[in-house]
Design a protein around this motif. Structure first.
Motif, PDB file in Angstrom:
ATOM      1  N   ALA A   1       0.721  -1.633  -0.400  1.00 26.32           N
ATOM      2  CA  ALA A   1       0.071   0.048  -0.510  1.00 26.32           C
ATOM      3  C   ALA A   1       0.905   1.410   0.150  1.00 26.32           C
ATOM      4  N   GLY A   2       1.817   1.277   1.095  1.00 27.04           N
ATOM      5  CA  GLY A   2       3.148   2.654   1.015  1.00 27.04           C
ATOM      6  C   GLY A   2       3.274   2.640  -0.673  1.00 27.04           C
ATOM      7  N   PHE A   3       3.747   1.657  -1.714  1.00 26.42           N
ATOM      8  CA  PHE A   3       4.341   1.670  -2.608  1.00 26.42           C
ATOM      9  C   PHE A   3       3.078   2.634  -3.922  1.00 26.42           C
ATOM     10  N   THR A   4       1.545   1.785  -3.576  1.00 26.50           N
ATOM     11  CA  THR A   4       0.989   2.669  -4.367  1.00 26.50           C
ATOM     12  C   THR A   4       0.757   3.618  -4.077  1.00 26.50           C
ATOM     13  N   ALA A   5       0.728   4.660  -2.491  1.00 27.86           N
ATOM     14  CA  ALA A   5       0.334   5.248  -2.477  1.00 27.86           C
ATOM     15  C   ALA A   5       2.077   6.445  -2.692  1.00 27.86           C
ATOM     16  N   PHE A   6       3.020   5.698  -2.800  1.00 27.12           N
ATOM     17  CA  PHE A   6       4.270   6.667  -3.278  1.00 27.12           C
ATOM     18  C   PHE A   6       4.066   6.794  -5.516  1.00 27.12           C
ATOM     19  N   SER A   7       3.414   6.105  -5.580  1.00 30.82           N
ATOM     20  CA  SER A   7       3.525   6.169  -7.474  1.00 30.82           C
ATOM     21  C   SER A   7       2.499   6.762  -7.454  1.00 30.82           C
ATOM     22  N   ASP A   8       1.067   6.706  -6.473  1.00 33.36           N
ATOM     23  CA  ASP A   8       0.004   7.933  -6.503  1.00 33.36           C
ATOM     24  C   ASP A   8       0.227   9.300  -6.081  1.00 33.36           C
ATOM     25  N   GLU A   9       1.570  10.143  -5.850  1.00 36.61           N
ATOM     26  CA  GLU A   9       2.228  10.587  -5.806  1.00 36.61           C
ATOM     27  C   GLU A   9       1.137  11.224  -4.186  1.00 36.61           C
ATOM     28  N   ARG A  10       1.272  10.156  -3.292  1.00 32.18           N
ATOM     29  CA  ARG A  10       0.307  10.660  -2.526  1.00 32.18           C
ATOM     30  C   ARG A  10       1.421  10.160  -1.386  1.00 32.18           C
ATOM     31  N   TYR A  11       2.885  11.400  -0.803  1.00 33.71           N
ATOM     32  CA  TYR A  11       3.735  11.188  -0.016  1.00 33.71           C
ATOM     33  C   TYR A  11       3.174  10.126   1.701  1.00 33.71           C
ATOM     34  N   SER A  12       2.672  12.044   1.746  1.00 30.26           N
ATOM     35  CA  SER A  12       2.398  11.719   3.430  1.00 30.26           C
ATOM     36  C   SER A  12       1.818  10.634   4.350  1.00 30.26           C
ATOM     37  N   ARG A  13       0.899   9.598   3.053  1.00 29.82           N
ATOM     38  CA  ARG A  13       0.566   8.348   3.441  1.00 29.82           C
ATOM     39  C   ARG A  13       1.336   7.124   3.113  1.00 29.82           C
ATOM     40  N   ALA A  14       2.549   7.450   1.783  1.00 27.12           N
ATOM     41  CA  ALA A  14       3.037   6.200   1.907  1.00 27.12           C
ATOM     42  C   ALA A  14       4.076   6.436   2.809  1.00 27.12           C
TER      43      ALA A  14
END
Length: 143
Positions: free
Chosen positions: A39-52
């Motif tokens: 889920a962290g890599f997915t959030a990172f790919s979506d540019e949701r860096y805080s969530r990642a």
């Protein structure tokens, strides 16, 4: 009544750290709970860096020996914070871990090349090829 900040602030910090470890437990059934690393890599790919970042920290609490956790945190250190020194330290921790994907070697090699440190990138990329000879992104960076 005065608030004793020296006592309260560390307690808040501990509560936040514990919350990061449990943040993925809010779904209604266990089948809907994502693994925090993926889920962290997915959030990172979506540019949701805080969530990642929060998800990678949760993954670190679950499996501190997984190098991909530190790989993800290194990417966040670059993208969200622009902290190259922290990113490098995290990349080094990632590739030194007993379990890590070859993608970490490819990204660390690219980081070193971007930093004009190709001589340091070569052994990192060679280590990635040794880890997984068929992983094309690492081989491609070697040229």
């Amino acid at each position: 009544m005065a608030i004793r900040w020296k006592i309260v602030l560390p307690m808040i910090g501990m509560a936040l750290a514990l919350t990061a470890g449990r943040m993925v437990a809010d779904w209604s059934t266990p089948d809907e709970t994502p693994e925090p690393l993926a889920a962290g890599f997915t959030a990172f790919s979506d540019e949701r860096y805080s969530r990642a970042e929060a998800l990678f920290e949760a993954a670190r609490l679950r499996d501190p020996d997984n190098g991909d956790v530190y790989h993800g945190l290194a990417l966040v250190a670059l993208a969200r914070h622009g902290d190259r020194a922290r990113a490098e330290a995290l990349f080094r921790q990632a590739i030194g871990a007993p379990s890590v994907s070859p993608v970490a070697f490819a990204n660390f090699g690219r980081f070193l090349i971007n930093e004009q440190r190709s001589d340091e990138a070569i052994p990192v990329l060679e280590a990635g090829v040794a880890r997984d000879p068929g992983f094309e992104p690492v081989r491609a960076r070697l040229g």
